[in-house]
Design a protein around this motif. Structure first.
Motif, PDB file in Angstrom:
ATOM      1  N   ASP A  26       0.831  -1.199   0.000  1.00 27.73           N
ATOM      2  CA  ASP A  26       0.000   0.000   0.000  1.00 27.73           C
ATOM      3  C   ASP A  26       0.868   1.252   0.000  1.00 27.73           C
ATOM      4  N   GLN A  54       0.224  -2.241  -8.256  1.00 28.44           N
ATOM      5  CA  GLN A  54       1.081  -1.504  -9.182  1.00 28.44           C
ATOM      6  C   GLN A  54       2.146  -2.368  -9.826  1.00 28.44           C
ATOM      7  N   PHE A  84      -3.666  -1.404 -17.522  1.00 26.87           N
ATOM      8  CA  PHE A  84      -2.631  -0.907 -16.618  1.00 26.87           C
ATOM      9  C   PHE A  84      -3.249   0.013 -15.571  1.00 26.87           C
ATOM     10  N   TYR A  85      -4.130   0.900 -16.030  1.00 18.33           N
ATOM     11  CA  TYR A  85      -4.798   1.814 -15.099  1.00 18.33           C
ATOM     12  C   TYR A  85      -5.646   1.027 -14.109  1.00 18.33           C
ATOM     13  N   GLU A  86      -6.371   0.062 -14.652  1.00 18.04           N
ATOM     14  CA  GLU A  86      -7.252  -0.756 -13.821  1.00 18.04           C
ATOM     15  C   GLU A  86      -6.467  -1.411 -12.673  1.00 18.04           C
ATOM     16  N   PHE A 144      -4.161   1.585 -10.534  1.00 19.21           N
ATOM     17  CA  PHE A 144      -4.820   2.634  -9.768  1.00 19.21           C
ATOM     18  C   PHE A 144      -6.136   2.209  -9.154  1.00 19.21           C
ATOM     19  N   ARG A 145      -6.840   1.277  -9.781  1.00 14.22           N
ATOM     20  CA  ARG A 145      -8.098   0.859  -9.170  1.00 14.22           C
ATOM     21  C   ARG A 145      -7.859  -0.262  -8.192  1.00 14.22           C
ATOM     22  N   GLN A 146      -7.111  -1.281  -8.646  1.00  9.83           N
ATOM     23  CA  GLN A 146      -6.913  -2.422  -7.762  1.00  9.83           C
ATOM     24  C   GLN A 146      -5.634  -2.289  -6.943  1.00  9.83           C
ATOM     25  N   LYS A 147      -4.905  -1.213  -7.130  1.00  9.97           N
ATOM     26  CA  LYS A 147      -3.701  -0.891  -6.376  1.00  9.97           C
ATOM     27  C   LYS A 147      -2.649  -1.983  -6.464  1.00  9.97           C
TER      28      LYS A 147
END
Lengths: 298, 430
Positions: free
Chosen positions: A51, A266, A256-258, A261-264
């Protein structure tokens, strides 16, 4: 060619210093915003990220192993390539024709040029919202005018084409301006000579315009392929998450964004973007080699 | 040489462009968060709901008048909100005061991103922690430390189109309705030509629709200890099968339609007879003439056997950044927003129902066209919105798998079992 041990004059030294001073801001920007993040991203792709970037755990190639077995990634790769294959050629052909037409002396030329360029000025998010409304299956203008009931953006079979239409529409103006500048570098003598020899408009286009414009075409081609392979904002704005066609339209950058940034997740997101990086590099190298066959630099 | 020029240009283009993907996200968000960071003067407040902005601004205006501390409200849409906040947390530049949600609070609290408010709340004259609902407080408490002051609570109600009910000769929904009644009537309210459907529930309408059904049937989404999934519980599946029935009956618009136009849009354009909406939607609904003329709300149906009428409920919390420059003032603002007076005003202005005990009753009067009292009634049997540390991951995955049920490629039972399997894997990694 340069003579060894040539004494450096003060003017040369001055130019050297000022030269560096002038390029440093750009270089710094490039290094900080682009080059460092490239390596950070690659580095990150070997980690299971914690996190808020804390407590990353090194997992070696695990993200890549997972990626190669992930059908979603392959589907996204296919979607991305499909999109690029539609957007790039079609937008280049249309904008080339428009550029040639608008390169003549005619009334209202600048008005037309401005109109064609307008989509480029509008914010991509706003463009996408307007198109989303146009394509809406229940209340959209398109279905209303055509009297049809087609799910333009929610049917898995056609949604990717609808997205490509938006992409083409938004990029035509930009390509056209580049082509116009290329066209204006071609001396008018060539056309005069060709006319005297009896070459018609189409022949002139094919035998004079195309070869002489090839460096510009090449530039547009290569930048647009890179741009198209990175398509994200259109899909992000137009496709709702509940959209059943999403799986058939989402691009690699979207994925990649999903993940990032959404599911963290990275680490996994980075692995996906490294795949895209490799794809873009391969395509670009291939084109740089291939250009020797068709691009004429005078 | 021209060749060289073009190549050089291309090299630059390749480098910048190929990295826009990596750099882009972070860059954009970092910029956004930068102006969210306090500079010792004005407090920055970040929220995600446009419709609450005017009311909250008024309340914050009162705060400024009393204390002389100025604050600026910034609205960022839900999706970007969390991206921005996350980037801010990573880069150390967060807004001073912002909303927290149960989907994300666990991660933020356990990493000590949020300001510890325990002592401040205990010493405060304005805030009395015993006045807030226990479970909402719990959402923003971690290891016994308080990281957020409850802002509001929300419940769910059934919205229906009176005109369509009249036309079909069906009595309006009331407290006698069970989920079976709902399924039956949804079918009756559907017209064959596709101009009108009984109800609209999306694959991701969880809190507002199917979570309620699941708990009414005695099922659960996640176990009490938040370690295992409840999706493979037979009662959960039973609840979810009401959705399957609605799909099979053709009582709902196609998934394609619903993905383009959400249930709220379909309701206000007169395409559907019923849908479920949380109390936070009221602030938008009261501005719609069509809804005022044709629609109203009722309590949710209940489970036939259990006789339970559960409303999933949730509440936001006001939180502050642990590393803010302005934590003293940030706390003052949070303290004020959590006080009885501000909570009362929040309800009165119709912003939302408030968390402070007994302050919400005035909220029901904010839109007299609707029978908003039902939202207050739904508070009798509430279950807090299921959450764990990785809520977003398993919730998104569940929505994804339900897509197949909506399209008709999978039975609800198989889908639930699949979700349970994947969700348990996600939970095990937490």
């Amino acid at each position: 060619m340069a003579k060894p041990k040539k004494k450096v004059t003060s003017q040369e030294r001055n130019e050297f210093i000022w030269g560096w001073i002038f390029i440093i801001p750009t270089m710094l920007g490039l290094i900080i915003l682009n080059i460092i993040p490239i390596f950070q991203t690659i580095y990150q792709s070997f980690f299971k990220t914690g996190d808020f970037g804390r407590g990353n755990i090194f997992v070696g190639l695990e993200n890549y192993q997972k990626m190669f077995g992930d059908s979603q990634v392959w589907q996204a790769l296919l979607n991305t390539v499909k999109y690029a294959l539609m957007e790039v050629p079609v937008s280049i052909i249309i904008s080339l024709v428009l550029a040639v037409l608008l390169n003549r002396k005619m009334k209202g030329r600048s008005v037309y040029r401005t109109i064609m360029f307008l989509p480029m000025v509008a914010a991509p998010a706003a463009v996408a919202m307007v198109w989303r409304w146009l394509f809406n299956s229940d209340f959209g203008l398109l279905n209303h005018v055509l009297g049809t009931k087609i799910n333009w953006i929610s049917s898995p079979d056609i949604a990717i084409y609808s997205i490509a239409v938006i992409g083409i529409w938004s990029i035509i103006g930009y390509n056209m301006v580049l082509f116009l500048s290329g066209l204006q570098e071609i001396p008018g003598d060539y056309y005069e000579a060709a006319s005297i020899d009896g070459a018609t408009g189409f022949k002139q286009f094919w035998h004079i315009t195309c070869p002489l414009l090839s460096p510009t075409i090449f530039f547009v081609l290569i930048t647009r392929i890179i741009g198209a392979l990175q398509v994200f904002d259109l899909i992000f704005m137009v496709m709702d998450r509940a959209n059943p066609a999403l799986i058939k339209t989402q691009s690699l950058v979207y994925l990649f964004y999903e993940y990032s940034f959404r599911q963290k997740n990275q680490g996994y997101g980075s692995a996906i973007v490294v795949l895209l990086l490799i794809l873009i590099m391969l395509v670009t190298v291939f084109q740089m080699v291939g250009q020797k066959k068709w691009v004429h630099y005078n | 040489m021209k060749m060289k020029r073009v190549s050089a240009l291309l090299m630059c283009a390749v480098m910048t462009a190929s990295l826009a993907a990596c750099g882009g996200g972070e860059k954009g968000t970092a910029d956004g968060a930068a102006d969210g960071g306090g500079n010792g003067e004005k407090l920055s407040v970040m929220i995600w709901d446009n419709y609450q902005e005017p009311g909250l601004k008024e309340i914050i205006g009162d705060f400024t008048e009393e204390t002389g501390i100025e604050a600026e409200v910034q609205v960022v849409q839900w999706n970007e909100y969390w991206t921005l906040l996350e980037a801010g947390a990573q880069g150390g530049e967060m807004p001073d005061v912002f909303w927290m949600h149960s989907n994300e609070s666990q991660r933020y609290m356990s990493n000590e991103i949020l300001l510890d408010l325990t002592d401040k709340a205990a010493d405060s004259e304005l805030v009395d922690m015993s006045k807030y609902p226990e479970e909402i407080k719990e959402l923003y408490t971690y290891d016994g430390k308080v990281y957020g002051i409850p802002k509001d609570i929300d419940t769910i109600a059934l919205w229906y189109n009176k005109t369509m009910f009249d036309e079909a000769g069906i009595a309006y929904p009331d407290e006698t309705w069970t989920w079976d009644t709902l399924v039956e009537n949804a079918k009756k309210l559907t017209k064959d030509d596709g101009s009108q459907y009984g109800i609209a529930i999306r694959n991701d309408t969880n809190q507002e629709a199917y979570y309620n059904m699941v708990y009414d049937m005695g099922g659960e989404i996640i176990s009490e200890d938040r370690k295992t999934s409840g999706y493979d519980n037979p009662d959960t599946i039973k609840g979810m099968q009401y959705i399957e029935k609605l799909i099979q009956d053709g009582s709902m618009p196609s998934m394609e339609t619903m993905s383009e136009n959400g249930p709220d849009v379909l309701l206000k354009s007169g395409k559907i007879a019923m849908s479920f909406h949380g109390s936070w939607m009221v602030s938008t609904f009261k501005q719609e003439d069509y809804l005022k003329e044709n629609c109203d709300c009722a309590v949710l149906p209940m489970g036939k056997e259990s006789q339970r009428r559960v409303s999933i409920y949730n509440g936001l919390g006001w939180a502050a950044a642990a590393n803010g420059d302005n934590t003293e003032n940030a706390w003052k603002l949070i303290e004020y927003l959590g006080s009885e007076k501000a909570q009362q005003k929040q309800a009165e202005l119709g912003v939302t129902m408030s968390a402070w005990e007994g302050t919400s009753d005035t909220w029901a009067a904010c839109a007299p066209e609707f029978n908003l009292k039902v939202y207050l009634d739904m508070r009798e049997d509430m279950v807090v919105r299921p959450y764990s540390r990785s809520t977003v991951t398993w919730e998104n995955r569940a929505s994804e798998i339900f897509k197949d049920v909506f399209i008709g490629n999978m039975s609800m039972e198989d889908a639930c079992k699949q979700i349970a399997k994947e969700m348990n894997e996600t939970l095990a990694e937490e």
